[in-house]
Design a protein around this motif. Structure first.
Motif, PDB file in Angstrom:
ATOM      1  N   GLY A  51       0.819  -1.214   0.000  1.00 50.75           N
ATOM      2  CA  GLY A  51       0.000   0.000   0.000  1.00 50.75           C
ATOM      3  C   GLY A  51       0.846   1.254   0.000  1.00 50.75           C
ATOM      4  N   GLY A  52       0.504   2.197   0.845  1.00 46.61           N
ATOM      5  CA  GLY A  52       1.214   3.467   0.941  1.00 46.61           C
ATOM      6  C   GLY A  52       2.272   3.475   2.025  1.00 46.61           C
ATOM      7  N   LEU A  53       2.757   2.298   2.394  1.00 41.99           N
ATOM      8  CA  LEU A  53       3.796   2.211   3.415  1.00 41.99           C
ATOM      9  C   LEU A  53       5.053   2.910   2.919  1.00 41.99           C
ATOM     10  CD1 LEU A  53       3.988   0.790   6.196  1.00 41.99           C
ATOM     11  CD2 LEU A  53       5.123  -1.080   5.028  1.00 41.99           C
ATOM     12  N   LYS A  54       5.719   3.641   3.794  1.00 39.81           N
ATOM     13  CA  LYS A  54       6.907   4.399   3.421  1.00 39.81           C
ATOM     14  C   LYS A  54       8.063   4.062   4.354  1.00 39.81           C
ATOM     15  CE  LYS A  54       4.333   8.343   1.722  1.00 39.81           C
ATOM     16  NZ  LYS A  54       3.033   8.584   2.256  1.00 39.81           N
ATOM     17  N   VAL A  55       9.274   4.369   3.872  1.00 41.00           N
ATOM     18  CA  VAL A  55      10.447   4.254   4.733  1.00 41.00           C
ATOM     19  C   VAL A  55      10.243   5.202   5.910  1.00 41.00           C
ATOM     20  CG1 VAL A  55      12.940   4.650   4.859  1.00 41.00           C
ATOM     21  CG2 VAL A  55      11.943   3.591   2.828  1.00 41.00           C
ATOM     22  N   LYS A  56      10.587   4.771   7.101  1.00 41.79           N
ATOM     23  CA  LYS A  56      10.429   5.471   8.374  1.00 41.79           C
ATOM     24  C   LYS A  56       9.009   5.422   8.914  1.00 41.79           C
ATOM     25  CE  LYS A  56      14.458   8.321   8.088  1.00 41.79           C
ATOM     26  NZ  LYS A  56      15.082   9.563   8.320  1.00 41.79           N
ATOM     27  N   SER A  57       8.129   4.621   8.278  1.00 39.26           N
ATOM     28  CA  SER A  57       6.805   4.400   8.861  1.00 39.26           C
ATOM     29  C   SER A  57       6.978   3.606  10.150  1.00 39.26           C
ATOM     30  CB  SER A  57       5.922   3.612   7.896  1.00 39.26           C
ATOM     31  OG  SER A  57       5.586   4.379   6.773  1.00 39.26           O
TER      32      SER A  57
END
Length: 155
Positions: A51-57
């Motif tokens: 999905g919209g998971l990002k680095v530093k989540s």
């Protein structure tokens, strides 16, 4: 009204404090506030869709932040999303039958990885993979499926 050097100095200090406050707020919002590297180890999870998971989540367990996502890549053989997570070393007793899921904070909030510990007495070690994962629920896809099913029922 005359300007004194004391007034000018106070206004300058007030403006400098405002700029410093905005700088720290920007660091906090962008998750860069932790400039010091904590002791951590890496866990890996594979998702069909991250999905919209990002680095530093954030990575959390039982609602407590225990780490953060360090990298996201695509496995070109299986076409799965490979998510590497940096977990704080104080949380080194995560069972090896733990489940990883991608959730959204609120209806339209940021996405994060939630770890649901299992009951195993063996623990995950550095660079080991979490085998059981649940991909992100894409809101547009879920709405599309709902509309498609309701259109079929009317026929």
């Amino acid at each position: 009204m005359q300007h004194t050097s004391t007034q000018d100095t106070l206004v300058g200090l007030f403006v400098a404090a405002g700029i410093a406050g905005l700088f720290f707020l920007a660091l906090k919002v962008s998750n860069l506030s932790s400039l010091t590297e904590k002791d951590s180890y890496t866990l890996i999870a594979r998702f069909e869709n991250s999905g919209g998971l990002k680095v530093k989540s954030p990575v959390s367990a039982a609602g407590v932040k225990i780490g953060q996502v360090s990298s996201i890549s695509l496995d070109t053989k299986t076409y799965e999303s490979v998510v590497k997570m940096s977990i704080n070393s104080q949380y080194n007793a995560i069972p090896n039958d733990t489940t990883a899921s991608v959730f959204t904070a609120g209806l339209l909030g940021e996405q994060y990885v939630s770890l649901e510990p299992g009951g195993s007495e063996e623990f995950l070690k550095n660079n080991e993979a979490i085998e059981i994962t649940q991909s992100a629920i894409i809101l547009e896809k879920a709405i599309g499926q709902f509309l498609f099913k309701s259109a079929e029922e009317k026929k």
